[in-house]
Motif scaffolding. Structure first.
Motif, short mmCIF file in Angstrom:
data_model
loop_
_atom_site.label_atom_id
_atom_site.label_comp_id
_atom_site.label_asym_id
_atom_site.label_seq_id
_atom_site.Cartn_x
_atom_site.Cartn_y
_atom_site.Cartn_z
N GLU A 38 7.38 -32.30 -45.70
CA GLU A 38 7.29 -32.77 -47.08
C GLU A 38 7.75 -34.22 -47.21
O GLU A 38 7.15 -35.00 -47.97
CB GLU A 38 8.14 -31.87 -47.99
N PHE A 39 8.80 -34.59 -46.49
CA PHE A 39 9.26 -35.98 -46.53
C PHE A 39 8.20 -36.91 -45.94
O PHE A 39 7.97 -38.02 -46.45
CB PHE A 39 10.57 -36.11 -45.75
N GLY A 40 7.53 -36.45 -44.88
CA GLY A 40 6.46 -37.26 -44.30
C GLY A 40 5.31 -37.45 -45.26
O GLY A 40 4.75 -38.55 -45.38
N ASN A 41 4.95 -36.38 -45.98
CA ASN A 41 3.87 -36.50 -46.97
C ASN A 41 4.26 -37.45 -48.10
O ASN A 41 3.43 -38.24 -48.58
CB ASN A 41 3.55 -35.12 -47.54
N PHE A 42 5.52 -37.37 -48.53
CA PHE A 42 5.98 -38.27 -49.60
C PHE A 42 5.96 -39.73 -49.13
O PHE A 42 5.53 -40.63 -49.86
CB PHE A 42 7.40 -37.86 -50.01
N TYR A 43 6.40 -39.97 -47.90
CA TYR A 43 6.40 -41.34 -47.36
C TYR A 43 4.98 -41.87 -47.24
O TYR A 43 4.70 -43.04 -47.57
CB TYR A 43 7.09 -41.34 -45.99
N LYS A 44 4.05 -41.04 -46.81
CA LYS A 44 2.67 -41.48 -46.69
C LYS A 44 2.08 -41.82 -48.05
O LYS A 44 1.35 -42.81 -48.20
CB LYS A 44 1.84 -40.39 -46.03
N ALA A 45 2.40 -41.00 -49.07
CA ALA A 45 1.86 -41.25 -50.41
C ALA A 45 2.39 -42.56 -50.98
O ALA A 45 1.64 -43.38 -51.53
CB ALA A 45 2.21 -40.09 -51.34
N VAL A 46 3.71 -42.81 -50.83
CA VAL A 46 4.30 -44.03 -51.36
C VAL A 46 3.80 -45.26 -50.60
O VAL A 46 3.45 -46.29 -51.20
CB VAL A 46 5.84 -43.94 -51.31
N SER A 47 3.75 -45.16 -49.28
CA SER A 47 3.29 -46.30 -48.48
C SER A 47 1.82 -46.61 -48.75
O SER A 47 1.43 -47.79 -48.80
CB SER A 47 3.52 -46.02 -46.99
N SER A 48 1.01 -45.59 -48.95
CA SER A 48 -0.40 -45.81 -49.26
C SER A 48 -0.55 -46.51 -50.60
O SER A 48 -1.37 -47.43 -50.75
CB SER A 48 -1.16 -44.48 -49.26
N TRP A 49 0.25 -46.10 -51.57
CA TRP A 49 0.16 -46.73 -52.89
C TRP A 49 0.61 -48.19 -52.83
O TRP A 49 -0.03 -49.08 -53.41
CB TRP A 49 1.03 -45.96 -53.88
N LEU A 50 1.72 -48.46 -52.12
CA LEU A 50 2.19 -49.84 -52.01
C LEU A 50 1.19 -50.70 -51.24
O LEU A 50 0.94 -51.87 -51.61
CB LEU A 50 3.55 -49.86 -51.30
N SER A 51 0.60 -50.15 -50.20
CA SER A 51 -0.39 -50.91 -49.42
C SER A 51 -1.60 -51.25 -50.28
O SER A 51 -2.10 -52.39 -50.26
CB SER A 51 -0.81 -50.08 -48.21
N PHE A 52 -2.06 -50.29 -51.07
CA PHE A 52 -3.20 -50.55 -51.95
C PHE A 52 -2.86 -51.59 -53.01
O PHE A 52 -3.65 -52.49 -53.31
CB PHE A 52 -3.64 -49.23 -52.61
#
Length: 263
Positions: A186-200
């Protein structure tokens, strides 16, 4: 002749309308109110049956606090009814005691015997009083029993509350490897979601984000400087006033808290 006939009619009228004799009064006072005693005995029998059922239900619902509360309320009502049953004889007992005082004690040995009607009435009153006292004793015993059940319910509820506070939970499942694995996923999924949003945002919306940030900072600066110039006198204490009034200090404290919060 006419006067004699009228006098005879008058005498007969007085005899017919005369109050009852002492014997009739004594018999009336000596009669037991069988209906009242029988009615209260039926009521107490019904209350006893209900109490027996509630006592069994207490054992069955020993772990259910809500059910115990409901049973206690109903037992309190039964206790009230049993006391009312005992109080139903108060008036009759007063009449019996008053009549026994009027009759007095039975003649001692060697004294002339009293009339049979008096001794019979005394015996009837004593028997009736004993019967009433037995019913009252049953009502009091039932009330004491119900009070004991109410106290028992109170102790059971206290024990349930203590058990709830000191209840032990099994933590082996909460600390199992599967829980740690799921938390890591779950922490990995949260990190991926936040990093994807910041990258976009930085790739495609960087200028808009930068502009919005500068606009927000500029507005905040304007509000800060302009607010202090416009409302500085309201929420800033006057350093030249060494002894401000209570209302002035209260006003400064109020506005110095409200205005920054609104901003």
């Amino acid at each position: 002749m006419l006067f004699r006939l009228l006098r005879l009619i008058l005498i007969l009228t007085l005899v017919v309308s005369a109050p009852p004799s002492f014997d009739a009064v004594a018999q009336g006072l000596g009669q037991a109110p069988a209906g009242l005693v029988a009615d209260q005995q039926k009521i107490l029998q019904s209350l006893t049956t209900k109490t027996d059922n509630f006592e069994k239900q207490i054992q069955q619902d020993a772990e259910d606090d809500g059910s115990l509360v409901d049973i206690r309320l109903q037992l309190e009502e039964l206790s009230h009814q049993s006391l009312n049953s005992a109080l139903a004889f108060r008036t009759r007992l007063g009449e019996i005691n008053s009549r026994l005082e009027q009759l007095g004690a039975a003649p001692a040995a060697g004294q002339p015997p009293e009339p049979d009607i008096v001794s019979g009435e005394r015996q009837a009153l004593v028997s009736e009083k004993a019967e009433i006292n037995s019913v009252i004793a049953v009502a009091q015993t039932l009330s004491i029993r119900i009070s004991g059940l109410i106290d028992k319910i109170g102790n059971m509820r206290s024990e349930l509350f203590r058990n709830l506070l000191t209840k032990r939970y099994v933590l082996s499942d909460a600390l199992s490897p599967q829980v740690f694995s799921d938390a890591r996923d779950e922490f990995g999924n949260f990190y991926k979601a936040v990093s994807s949003w910041l990258s976009f945002a930085f790739k495609f919306k960087f200028q808009a984000i930068l502009a919005a940030t500068f606009v927000a900072l500029g507005l905040a600066l304007v509000l800060l400087v302009g607010g202090r110039r416009l409302f500085g006198r309201v929420f800033e204490a006057d350093p030249t006033n060494e002894d401000p009034s209570y209302l002035s200090r209260l006003s400064v404290a109020f506005w110095s808290t409200l205005l920054p919060s609104l901003a």
